[in-house]
Design an enzyme around this catalytic site. Structure first.
Site, PDB file in Angstrom:
ATOM      1  CB  ALA A  65      -3.092 -46.652 -57.254  1.00  0.00           C
ATOM      2  N   GLY A 108      -1.580 -51.504 -57.908  1.00  0.00           N
ATOM      3  CA  GLY A 108      -3.031 -51.651 -57.939  1.00  0.00           C
ATOM      4  C   GLY A 108      -3.518 -52.397 -59.175  1.00  0.00           C
ATOM      5  CD  GLU A 111      -2.573 -53.973 -54.529  1.00  0.00           C
ATOM      6  OE1 GLU A 111      -2.661 -52.828 -55.027  1.00  0.00           O
ATOM      7  OE2 GLU A 111      -2.277 -54.160 -53.341  1.00  0.00           O
ATOM      8  CD  GLU A 131       1.913 -51.545 -54.543  1.00  0.00           C
ATOM      9  OE1 GLU A 131       2.815 -52.423 -54.673  1.00  0.00           O
ATOM     10  OE2 GLU A 131       0.737 -51.737 -54.896  1.00  0.00           O
TER      11      GLU A 131
END
Ligand code: CO8
Length: 257
Positions: A65, A108, A111, A131
Site C-alpha cells: 500500500a 498490500g 495481499e 508491515e
C-alpha cells in the site's frame, strides 16, 4: 476518463490489467484501487470476457500500500473512510483472475495477489508482509489469506519478521501455483487465462465458487455445496455440449463463454 494508474488491454476473451505506477513500484493508492475496481466491475459483467490477468512491472507487482498516502492519516480517517475496503470487490469478482507476479509483491501487493484465484510467479518474484517494520500489521488479508495458503509457521515468520521469501520458497509453501522464467511470465499467464476463458463460463465461475467455499465451511457442508453446483450444471447447454463432444471425439464448442 482513461485510468492513470492502470493499463487495460483486451486480449481475446481475457482482460489484462497492468498496475502502472512505476515511480512508486506500483504502490497501491486509493486512485489505483478505484480504477482496478471500476474495471473489474465493468468487465465482470461483460459476456466477451471470461477471465482476467492482473500484473505489474518486471521490478514490482506492487511494493505494498502507498505508505505516503497512509502516513498522515489518523484512526478516524482510516475508520470512517473504511480505508482500502473497496479492494474486496476484486476478491468478490465471480470470474477467474490470475495474478502474474514479477519482482516485489510486498504488504498490500502480496495481499492483492492473494485476492486473485491463483498466482503464477516469475523466478524473480519476492513475497512478504513487511508491515511490522512500519509499526503496523497486514490489513488487506495478509494474516488470514497467507495463513490459509502457507500455514501458521510460515505466515507467522513472514508477518513477525517482515522478511521476504523468493519464488521457490513461495511455491514450496503453496502460495504460488507455478514458477516460470521472468521473460515468459505474461505469455504463460495469458495462455492460462485464455484456456480458462475458452471453457463454459458458468462452470469456471462455479469451480471458483466451490474452491473458495472450502475456506468458509466444514468438509461436510463444502461437499454438499459442491454436489449441488455439480448437479446444477446439468441444466446448462454446455454440459450437453461438453459431454457430447467427448463422446463424438470432437472439440467442445461451449456456448456460454
Ligand atoms: N509506498 C509508497 N512508495 C513506495 C512504496 C510504498 N509501499 N514502495 C516503494 N515506494 C517508492 C519509494 O518511496 C521510491 O520513491 P522515491 O524515489 O520518490 O523515493 C520508489 O518507490 C522506489 O523505491 P526504492 O527507492 O525504495 O526502491 P528499492 O529498489 O531501493 O527498494 C523495496 C525496493 C525494498 C521494495 C522498497 O521500496 C520498500 O521497502 N518498499 C516498501 C515495502 C513495504 O513496506 N510495503 C508494505 C507497505 S504497508 C502495506 O502494504 C499495508 C497494506 C494493508 C493496507 C490495508 C488498509 C486497510
Amino acid at each position: 476518463m482513461a485510468p492513470k494508474s492502470l493499463r487495460i488491454e483486451i486480449r481475446g476473451r481475457v482482460a489484462l490489467l497492468t498496475l502502472n505506477r512505476p515511480e512508486a513500484l506500483n504502490a497501491l493508492n486509493s486512485e489505483m484501487m478505484d480504477e482496478v475496481c471500476d474495471t473489474v466491475a465493468k468487465y465482470g459483467t461483460d459476456d466477451k470476457i471470461g477471465a482476467f490477468v492482473l500484473t505489474g512491472s518486471e521490478k514490482a507487482f506492487a511494493a505494498g500500500a502507498d505508505i505516503k498516502e497512509m502516513q498522515p492519516q489518523g484512526y478516524m480517517d482510516m475508520y470512517m473512510s473504511d480505508f482500502f475496503n473497496r479492494w474486496n470487490e476484486l476478491a468478490a469478482l465471480r470470474k477467474p483472475v490470475i495474478a502474474a507476479v514479477s519482482g516485489y509483491a510486498l504488504g498490500g501487493g502480496c495481499e492483492l495477489a492473494m485476492m486473485c484465484d491463483f498466482i503464477i510467479a516469475a523466478d524473480t518474484a519476492k513475497f512478504g508482509q513487511p508491515e511490522i517494520t512500519l509499526g503496523v500489521i497486514p490489513g488487506m488479508g495478509g494474516s488470514q489469506r497467507l495463513t490459509r495458503a502457507v500455514g501458521k509457521a510460515k505466515a507467522m515468520d513472514l508477518c513477525l519478521t517482515g522478511r521476504m521469501m523468493d519464488a521457490e520458497e513461495a511455491e514450496r509453501a503453496g502460495l504460488v501455483s507455478r514458477i516460470v522464467p521472468a521473460g515468459e511470465l505474461l505469455e504463460t499467464a495469458l495462455a492460462a487465462a485464455e484456456k480458462i476463458a475458452g471453457f463454459s463460463l458458468p462452470a469456471t465461475m462455479m469451480a471458483k465458487e466451490a474452491v473458495n467455499r472450502s475456506f468458509e465451511v466444514t468438509l461436510e457442508e463444502g461437499l454438499r455445496f459442491e454436489r449441488r453446483l455439480f448437479h446444477s450444471l446439468f441444466a446448462t447447454e454446455d454440459q450437453k455440449e461438453g459431454m457430447s463432444a467427448f463422446v463424438e471425439k470432437r472439440k467442445a464448442a461451449f456456448k456460454h463463454r
